[in-house]
Design an enzyme around this catalytic site. Structure first.
Site, short mmCIF file in Angstrom:
data_model
loop_
_atom_site.label_atom_id
_atom_site.label_comp_id
_atom_site.label_asym_id
_atom_site.label_seq_id
_atom_site.Cartn_x
_atom_site.Cartn_y
_atom_site.Cartn_z
N SER A 151 0.84 -1.21 0.00
CA SER A 151 0.00 0.00 0.00
C SER A 151 0.87 1.25 0.00
O SER A 151 1.98 1.25 0.54
CB SER A 151 -0.89 0.02 1.25
OG SER A 151 -1.58 1.24 1.34
N TYR A 164 -2.20 -0.53 10.30
CA TYR A 164 -2.25 -0.97 8.90
C TYR A 164 -0.96 -0.56 8.16
O TYR A 164 -0.35 -1.37 7.47
CB TYR A 164 -3.48 -0.33 8.24
CG TYR A 164 -3.62 -0.59 6.74
CD1 TYR A 164 -4.05 -1.82 6.27
CD2 TYR A 164 -3.34 0.41 5.81
CE1 TYR A 164 -4.20 -2.05 4.91
CE2 TYR A 164 -3.49 0.19 4.45
CZ TYR A 164 -3.93 -1.04 4.01
OH TYR A 164 -4.07 -1.26 2.66
#
Ligand SMILES: NC(=O)c1ccc[n+]([C@@H]2O[C@H](COP(=O)([O-])OP(=O)(O)OC[C@H]3O[C@@H](n4cnc5c(N)ncnc54)[C@H](OP(=O)(O)O)[C@@H]3O)[C@@H](O)[C@H]2O)c1
Length: 257
Positions: A151, A164
């Site tokens: 990501s 995350y």
């Protein structure tokens, strides 16, 4: 977007056997369809069996080959067994895409140990033991290629999502270390998407102020469709990227430019 005709001419994917984890929806589903359209036989893994059945129908109607395995990547002890089933389906797996993932929007002051464990069990622990299970088989045969979906949040701070982001930063480093350890037989790379319109982001993007804040940081002035991740993944899985390993390809509409 990439259609079947274009993908059918993509070099080197025809005849390949690919395993895509997280293929019941979103980015992973688009990648599974893209791989099938490019001529690969696809094993799709996720927890939602109905969604895998629908994907099975779609791929078979298009003339492709698909095996759906309903499995939870968070249960690391079971991985070796279903990887074995996936391998036996066509006698090998040449390509792995790990697109399973969860996020957690609790603030750093609120996040619980249970939330931390759930996120890391899937995003990192599951990803690692999946690569271990497949890596040992690939090293003992003809090698292969692996793409992990990391990501943008693993590359730069978005000011939120500490847990995350940590899992994705770790995934990028884990991938580069394994790329060194398993070269030259296995090439491993990451694709790091910016904002993509999927179930994971739908609630957040439904708030106008959130969406505008994202668009302001994105030179292409929009969020991506899941299908827009397919080209980068196919590139990294195929011989088109034969001299690339251990890299992180950021596909973010220009956010980090
Ligand atoms: N959307 C974005 O903007 C964005 C941006 C950067 C990175 N990413 C990353 O891209 C990947 C895909 O995200 P997405 O947006 O497509 O999310 P999504 O729409 O929520 O899809 C997530 C996929 O992961 C699977 N999954 C979740 N938990 C699982 C488990 N325990 N075991 C097996 N499979 C599991 C889900 O299937 P089941 O629920 O059926 O198990 C689903 O197929 C994730 O790693 C995410 O972090 C997304």
């Amino acid at each position: 977007m990439l259609d079947k005709k274009t993908l059918g001419q993509y070099p080197g994917m025809s005849g390949m056997n690919a395993l895509v984890v997280g293929s019941s929806r979103g980015i992973g589903r688009s990648i599974a369809v893209g791989l099938a359209n490019a001529g690969a036989a696809v094993v799709g893994v996720a927890r939602s069996s109905d969604a895998l059945d629908e994907l099975d129908d779609e791929i078979r109607e298009g003339g492709g080959q698909f095996l759906g395995l309903t499995q939870d990547l968070g249960e690391a002890d079971a991985i070796d067994e279903w990887v074995d089933e996936a391998w036996r389906w066509r006698g090998s797996i040449d390509c792995l895409v790990n697109a399973a993932g969860v996020t957690n929007r609790s603030t750093a002051l609120e996040v619980t140990t249970a939330e931390w464990d759930q996120l890391f069990d899937l995003n990192l622990r599951g990803a690692f033991f999946l690569m271990q299970a497949l890596g040992k088989r690939m090293l003992a045969s003809d090698g292969g290629t692996i793409v992990n979906i990391a990501s943008l949040s693993g590359v730069v701070s978005d000011g939120a999502q500490a847990v995350y982001s940590a899992s994705k930063a770790a995934m990028i480093r884990m991938t580069s270390v394994l790329a060194n350890q398993w070269a030259p037989q296995i090439r491993l790379n990451c694709v790091s998407p910016g904002w993509v319109e999927t179930e994971m982001t739908s609630n957040f993007l439904a708030v106008d102020s959130n969406r505008s804040a994202i668009l302001e940081c994105t030179p292409l002035q929009r969020v991506a469709a899941p299908t827009e991740m397919v080209g980068s993944v196919l590139f990294l899985l195929s011989d088109m990227s034969s001299f690339m390993t251990g890299q992180n390809l950021v596909v973010d509409g220009g956010w980090t430019s």
